[in-house]
Design an enzyme around this catalytic site. Structure first.
Site, mmCIF file in Angstrom:
data_model
loop_
_atom_site.group_PDB
_atom_site.id
_atom_site.type_symbol
_atom_site.label_atom_id
_atom_site.label_comp_id
_atom_site.label_asym_id
_atom_site.label_seq_id
_atom_site.Cartn_x
_atom_site.Cartn_y
_atom_site.Cartn_z
ATOM 1 N N HIS A 49 0.677 -1.166 0.035
ATOM 2 C CA HIS A 49 -0.208 -0.102 -0.049
ATOM 3 C C HIS A 49 0.856 1.279 -0.058
ATOM 4 O O HIS A 49 1.734 1.145 0.725
ATOM 5 C CB HIS A 49 -0.702 0.023 1.160
ATOM 6 N N GLU A 52 1.572 3.732 3.223
ATOM 7 C CA GLU A 52 2.183 2.983 4.428
ATOM 8 C C GLU A 52 3.660 3.043 4.142
ATOM 9 O O GLU A 52 4.415 2.008 3.836
ATOM 10 C CB GLU A 52 1.676 1.566 4.606
ATOM 11 N N HIS A 157 3.130 -3.835 6.826
ATOM 12 C CA HIS A 157 1.894 -3.180 6.489
ATOM 13 C C HIS A 157 1.935 -2.133 7.725
ATOM 14 O O HIS A 157 2.454 -2.161 8.634
ATOM 15 C CB HIS A 157 0.632 -3.862 6.540
ATOM 16 N N GLU A 210 2.238 -5.672 11.093
ATOM 17 C CA GLU A 210 1.491 -4.428 11.087
ATOM 18 C C GLU A 210 2.054 -3.448 12.095
ATOM 19 O O GLU A 210 1.970 -3.513 13.077
ATOM 20 C CB GLU A 210 -0.065 -4.545 11.260
#
Length: 235
Positions: A49, A52, A157, A210
């Site tokens: 993404h 990010e 992420h 994450e």
């Protein structure tokens, strides 16, 4: 012998790279082979993404810190270079790449995400693609995984602040301990067509790391040591 470069020598990324594909807008898709690949070499990803960026920058900082000959694992710094350049979560066609992989659970239509980590609901729409694996970035990464046959994958992420691994592997436990993040078996919602779903179909262990909602500046201080160790540690 020291493993790391002194800080004055960390400005340039001297790792050799190879091109594994081309993005929608023609950007090269680059991967950085481990200098001495082993049977236990993994693949570390960031930038799926494009909004990010803390993980992209921190992983780059770790590569520039560690002396290249000590890196044991392959790296892709920017799965989605168009999104990184344009500041988009999606690729240049508005497709969320993490909903576009040819997993058995891929679903057509729209997918939604939060505008930012402070938003109360997921209400910003993107596409899952015209078909499973429709995007050049997705196709190229699938081909690279089949080529490399990594022992495992860690995909970075933001901003859920957890380490997700349905298998609860030793590598995931190590990441959770060293990044000071909770280890979970699920992020709590369905992810049809995700990279993790596709890897599960292949029987390839994948860990989704994450990071919390954090600036690149803070992340490069807080997580640098752990990422240097991740790049160089046998698992």
């Amino acid at each position: 012998m020291p493993l790391n470069h002194p800080r004055p020598r960390r400005g340039k990324l001297n790792a050799e790279y190879q091109r594994y594909g081309t993005s929608v807008l023609g950007a090269p898709l680059l991967w950085f082979p481990a200098p001495e690949a082993q049977d236990d070499s993994g693949l570390i990803l960031a930038g799926t993404h494009g909004d990010e960026t803390a993980a992209v920058i921190t992983l780059s900082c770790a590569m520039r810190t560690l002396q290249e000959r000590h890196r044991r694992h392959h790296v892709v710094l920017a799965v989605n270079p168009d999104g990184c350049q344009l500041g988009l979560r999606a690729n240049a066609r508005g497709v969320d790449l993490n909903r576009n992989f040819p997993a058995a659970n891929w679903q057509p239509g729209e997918t939604v995400y939060r505008w930012n980590s402070a938003a109360d609901e997921r209400d910003v729409t993107l596409s899952a693609g015209e078909s499973a694996g429709s995007e050049p970035e997705t196709q190229a990464l699938c081909a690279l995984v089949h080529q490399l046959k990594p022992a495992w994958v860690v995909s970075f992420h933001e901003p859920l602040a957890c380490i997700e691994d349905p298998l609860g592997s030793e590598t995931a436990s190590w990441l959770a301990e060293n990044l000071h993040l909770p280890l979970v078996t699920s992020v709590g919602y369905a992810t049809p067509g995700s990279f993790g779903s596709w890897c599960a179909d292949l029987g390839l262990p994948v860990i989704t790391a994450e990071l919390p909602p954090v600036s690149a500046d803070e992340a490069s201080e807080k997580y640098l040591t752990a990422l240097v160790q991740l790049l160089s540690r046998p698992f």
